[in-house]
Design an enzyme around this catalytic site. Structure first.
Site, PDB file in Angstrom:
ATOM      1  N   TYR A 167     -17.708  -0.325   7.517  1.00  0.00           N
ATOM      2  CA  TYR A 167     -16.629   0.603   7.155  1.00  0.00           C
ATOM      3  C   TYR A 167     -17.195   1.826   6.442  1.00  0.00           C
ATOM      4  O   TYR A 167     -18.288   1.810   5.871  1.00  0.00           O
ATOM      5  CB  TYR A 167     -15.618  -0.090   6.241  1.00  0.00           C
ATOM      6  CG  TYR A 167     -16.139  -0.297   4.832  1.00  0.00           C
ATOM      7  CD1 TYR A 167     -15.870   0.635   3.821  1.00  0.00           C
ATOM      8  CD2 TYR A 167     -16.919  -1.402   4.522  1.00  0.00           C
ATOM      9  CE1 TYR A 167     -16.386   0.458   2.544  1.00  0.00           C
ATOM     10  CE2 TYR A 167     -17.422  -1.584   3.263  1.00  0.00           C
ATOM     11  CZ  TYR A 167     -17.156  -0.651   2.262  1.00  0.00           C
ATOM     12  OH  TYR A 167     -17.671  -0.830   1.011  1.00  0.00           O
ATOM     13  N   PHE A 185     -16.337   7.567  -0.985  1.00  0.00           N
ATOM     14  CA  PHE A 185     -16.561   6.799  -2.208  1.00  0.00           C
ATOM     15  C   PHE A 185     -17.376   5.530  -1.962  1.00  0.00           C
ATOM     16  O   PHE A 185     -17.899   4.947  -2.905  1.00  0.00           O
ATOM     17  CB  PHE A 185     -15.237   6.457  -2.900  1.00  0.00           C
ATOM     18  CG  PHE A 185     -14.302   5.592  -2.098  1.00  0.00           C
ATOM     19  CD1 PHE A 185     -14.460   4.208  -2.033  1.00  0.00           C
ATOM     20  CD2 PHE A 185     -13.254   6.167  -1.391  1.00  0.00           C
ATOM     21  CE1 PHE A 185     -13.591   3.424  -1.293  1.00  0.00           C
ATOM     22  CE2 PHE A 185     -12.391   5.379  -0.647  1.00  0.00           C
ATOM     23  CZ  PHE A 185     -12.555   4.005  -0.585  1.00  0.00           C
ATOM     24  N   ASP A 186     -17.482   5.117  -0.676  1.00  0.00           N
ATOM     25  CA  ASP A 186     -18.309   3.938  -0.395  1.00  0.00           C
ATOM     26  C   ASP A 186     -18.518   3.817   1.117  1.00  0.00           C
ATOM     27  O   ASP A 186     -17.712   4.324   1.926  1.00  0.00           O
ATOM     28  CB  ASP A 186     -17.652   2.671  -0.936  1.00  0.00           C
ATOM     29  CG  ASP A 186     -18.606   1.483  -0.896  1.00  0.00           C
ATOM     30  OD1 ASP A 186     -19.828   1.694  -0.992  1.00  0.00           O
ATOM     31  OD2 ASP A 186     -18.142   0.345  -0.734  1.00  0.00           O
ATOM     32  N   ILE A 201      -8.758  -6.187  -1.324  1.00  0.00           N
ATOM     33  CA  ILE A 201      -7.516  -5.544  -1.712  1.00  0.00           C
ATOM     34  C   ILE A 201      -6.477  -5.828  -0.644  1.00  0.00           C
ATOM     35  O   ILE A 201      -6.805  -6.027   0.528  1.00  0.00           O
ATOM     36  CB  ILE A 201      -7.711  -4.027  -1.928  1.00  0.00           C
ATOM     37  CG1 ILE A 201      -8.230  -3.360  -0.650  1.00  0.00           C
ATOM     38  CG2 ILE A 201      -8.639  -3.747  -3.110  1.00  0.00           C
ATOM     39  CD1 ILE A 201      -8.297  -1.846  -0.717  1.00  0.00           C
ATOM     40  N   TYR A 207      -5.782   0.034  -5.562  1.00  0.00           N
ATOM     41  CA  TYR A 207      -6.120  -0.203  -6.951  1.00  0.00           C
ATOM     42  C   TYR A 207      -5.051   0.300  -7.925  1.00  0.00           C
ATOM     43  O   TYR A 207      -5.257   0.328  -9.138  1.00  0.00           O
ATOM     44  CB  TYR A 207      -7.477   0.436  -7.277  1.00  0.00           C
ATOM     45  CG  TYR A 207      -8.598  -0.266  -6.535  1.00  0.00           C
ATOM     46  CD1 TYR A 207      -9.207  -1.386  -7.081  1.00  0.00           C
ATOM     47  CD2 TYR A 207      -8.998   0.170  -5.283  1.00  0.00           C
ATOM     48  CE1 TYR A 207     -10.201  -2.049  -6.397  1.00  0.00           C
ATOM     49  CE2 TYR A 207      -9.993  -0.495  -4.584  1.00  0.00           C
ATOM     50  CZ  TYR A 207     -10.602  -1.607  -5.142  1.00  0.00           C
ATOM     51  OH  TYR A 207     -11.581  -2.261  -4.458  1.00  0.00           O
ATOM     52  N   PHE A 251      -9.930   4.250   5.185  1.00  0.00           N
ATOM     53  CA  PHE A 251     -11.048   3.432   5.676  1.00  0.00           C
ATOM     54  C   PHE A 251     -11.190   3.598   7.196  1.00  0.00           C
ATOM     55  O   PHE A 251     -10.185   3.600   7.920  1.00  0.00           O
ATOM     56  CB  PHE A 251     -10.836   1.957   5.360  1.00  0.00           C
ATOM     57  CG  PHE A 251     -10.867   1.622   3.903  1.00  0.00           C
ATOM     58  CD1 PHE A 251     -12.073   1.418   3.255  1.00  0.00           C
ATOM     59  CD2 PHE A 251      -9.692   1.530   3.178  1.00  0.00           C
ATOM     60  CE1 PHE A 251     -12.094   1.102   1.903  1.00  0.00           C
ATOM     61  CE2 PHE A 251      -9.712   1.223   1.831  1.00  0.00           C
ATOM     62  CZ  PHE A 251     -10.921   1.008   1.185  1.00  0.00           C
TER      63      PHE A 251
END
Length: 624
Positions: free
Chosen positions: A69, A79-80, A99, A125, A142
């Site tokens: 991903y 962010f990731d 999540i 979150y 994502f």
């Protein structure tokens, strides 16, 4: 193929991003990105922008998945990313380890499917965020590709892609197998193949040499069968994976082609495909045999052939039947057609012991030579002992791999024993009484058909429009035929089976193969009493008392050829004597004259004319 044991090197499992591993109950009330209607998103937005054609399985609650991903914010800031770590996410779906938005977004995905997910804050979150990484009330984006999915309740999945119509045996635990394979991950990434290694993968099944899933997937396979085998990780390489090619927790897909299978306890297997009617004799120890064969591997690959008419002969230029001498008993018939047999172990070219096949390449035929087994596995009738190999010329290259099961399709042409005599069977006799039968010295006329025992016709007198002629015992025909013609009545028909040592022997003759057993059907047309050896003419009673005077027709004291011929012909026509049968009378009379004209001056005098009785008083018959 990789062994089932632990690998020497394994991938280190890097820790997953904490934001995906935290157990989060998304209860935040923060506002996220607005929905198309202008309000906040209520659920995950899913865009399936690549869906594979085949989707045999979709992600469900409780499945274990592996995926890549990229995670970004609304402004595109990343962010990731699992790609940056070069490590897939491997996790169970729907049990609170992700999540809630990711759990929901993965549901129903197919392997190799790509999705874009928009996760609102209350499913991510929430109003708390993740210090230093995710701000409060953040909507997350994502881009996900699913690479693997399995469940702890899964079993090995087997799909048969091709099954041959004839299955001589199926794989069982303890069997030794040879097979080709392509190994891929569930997403199609190739990790290994036997085809690039120049040979099959050879191993025992159910003895710990293979991963458990492959052991299970091979069971029940037939030689020549193709299967697709999907193995869950816990029946493959599990949490450790294998080296750098198989990640941890990876499902494996194998496309397998089984080449052959045998068991160390196997004996030679035999299937008689055709048995000729009226089989009165079966091969035994000490018999000499001629046969045709096709030799193939268990998957049908031909490695040699003696040249059976109408069959492929890609590896051999032989045009004649093979020969062998049997050293163990059998019970094959003449012209047994196409016996099917397979070795229980590699049919060994260089040793005659009963050692079992190894896992390597031992026992193969590095230089393939014509397949002339020494023992009766080639008979095609009933064989129980393993085949041993002899060495012959004409190597064909690397055609017989190690540990290969061999199959021979065999057609027995004929067999005989050096002690055999002529086999005589009367087919018919004339209805009238037969007082005189043929004997040595008789001149006979007969029709015949000559063939091999498999029915191949060689010669027939009917092609010449006249019977064959011979004097029995005069070495004018082969010994076996000479024997078979004796004791016959005129009009009688016989079948004669003549072994090669009473026919044309190992060398054969024009149109007759070496060491061939011959089958004759003969019919006696006529017989005449013959003359003793060396005689051209005999009187039925005593010769004339004044032979020279009777022969000298003009009384001039000498007999020229004309007078000699006239006299002999008169003796024959009056029934007083007879010439040697089976030869032109003029030639016979000419030979007689030459014998009496001792000085070769063209005439016979009284001093030259002598009877055999004058030279050998012991003879009963007299001859000029």
């Amino acid at each position: 193929m990789f062994p089932a044991g632990p690998p020497s090197h394994s991938l280190l499992r890097l820790p997953l991003l904490q934001l995906l591993l935290l157990v989060v109950q998304a209860v935040g009330r923060g506002l996220g990105r607005a929905s198309p209607a202008g309000g906040p998103l209520e659920d995950v937005v899913i865009e399936r922008y690549h869906i594979p054609r085949a989707c045999p399985r979709e992600v469900q609650m409780g499945d274990f998945v592996r995926y890549h991903y990229n995670g970004t914010f609304e402004d595109g800031k990343k962010f990731d990313s699992s790609y940056d770590r070069n490590t897939l996410v491997a996790i169970v779906v729907g049990v609170g380890r992700l999540i809630t938005g990711m759990d929901r977004g993965l549901m129903g995905m197919c392997v190799n499917e790509r999705r874009r997910l928009i996760v609102p804050p209350h499913l991510g979150y929430g109003s708390i965020g993740l210090a230093g990484l995710i701000p409060p009330d953040a909507t997350l984006y994502f881009d996900v590709v699913l690479l693997d999915v399995w469940n702890k309740e899964d079993t090995v999945q087997v799909s048969t892609l091709l099954r041959p119509p004839h299955c001589p045996r199926m794989v069982q635990d303890g069997d030794f197998v040879r097979y080709h394979y392509n190994g891929t991950l569930l997403d199609g990434t190739s990790f290994d193949t036997s085809y690039s290694k120049g040979g099959t993968y050879d191993t025992y099944v159910g003895s710990g040499w293979l991963i458990k899933g492959m052991d299970q997937g091979l069971l029940g396979m037939c030689p020549g069968e193709r299967r697709k085998i999907i193995i869950p990780p816990f029946l493959a390489y599990g949490e450790k994976g294998y080296g750098t090619v198989i990640p941890p927790q990876a499902s494996l897909v194998f496309h397998v082609l089984l080449i052959d299978v045998h068991n160390p306890k196997d004996a030679v297997q035999l299937e008689t495909l055709e048995l000729p009617p009226g089989c009165v004799r079966r091969a035994g120890a000490g018999d000499f045999m001629r046969y045709h064969y096709n030799g193939s591997l268990m998957d049908g690959t031909l490695f040699d052939s003696s040249g059976i008419p109408g069959t492929a002969r890609p590896l051999s230029s032989q045009k004649h039947a093979c020969s062998l001498h049997l050293v163990t008993p059998s019970d094959s018939c003449h012209t047994d057609s196409i016996g099917f047999l397979q070795g229980s172990a590699p049919l060994r070219p260089f040793r005659s012991g009963e050692g079992q096949p190894s896992l390597g390449r031992e026992g193969g035929y590095g230089k393939t030579e014509p397949a002339y087994p020494q023992d009766p596995a080639v008979l095609g009738a009933s064989v129980s002992s393993p085949v041993k190999w002899a060495s012959h010329a004409d190597p064909q290259g690397d055609k017989i791999p190690g540990s290969a099961v061999l199959i021979f399709n065999v057609h027995v042409i004929d067999f005989h024993n050096p002690a055999d005599v002529v086999e005589i069977r009367t087919l018919s006799r004339p209805s009238e009484t037969c007082n005189e039968t043929t004997k040595l010295g008789d001149f006979v006329r007969y029709h015949y058909n000559c063939s091999l025992l498999d029915g191949t016709q060689l010669f027939t007198s009917h092609d010449y429009g006249a019977p064959q002629e011979a004097t029995l015992g005069a070495n004018k025909v082969i010994e076996g035929l000479d024997t078979g013609l004796q004791g016959m009545c005129v009009g009688e028909r016989r079948q004669l089976i003549v072994p090669p040592h009473l026919a044309h022997g190992e060398s054969g003759a024009r149109g007759v193969p070496g060491s061939a057993v011959l089958l004759f059907e003969v019919e006696l047309v006529s017989r005449e009493d013959g003359l003793p050896t060396g005689y051209l003419f005999v009187w039925h009673k005593d010769p004339p008392a004044n032979l020279f005077e009777d022969m000298d027709l003009n009384k001039d004291g000498e007999v020229p050829p004309e007078e000699f011929s006239t006299f002999i012909k008169a003796q024959v026509s009056e029934g007083k004597g007879r010439l040697m049968p089976g030869q032109d009378p003029e030639k016979t009379i000419g030979d007689m004259f030459q014998n009496q004209d001792r000085n070769q001056d063209g005439k016979i005098t009284v001093d030259e004319l002598k009877l055999k009785s004058d030279e050998d008083e012991e003879r009963v018959h007299e001859e000029l």
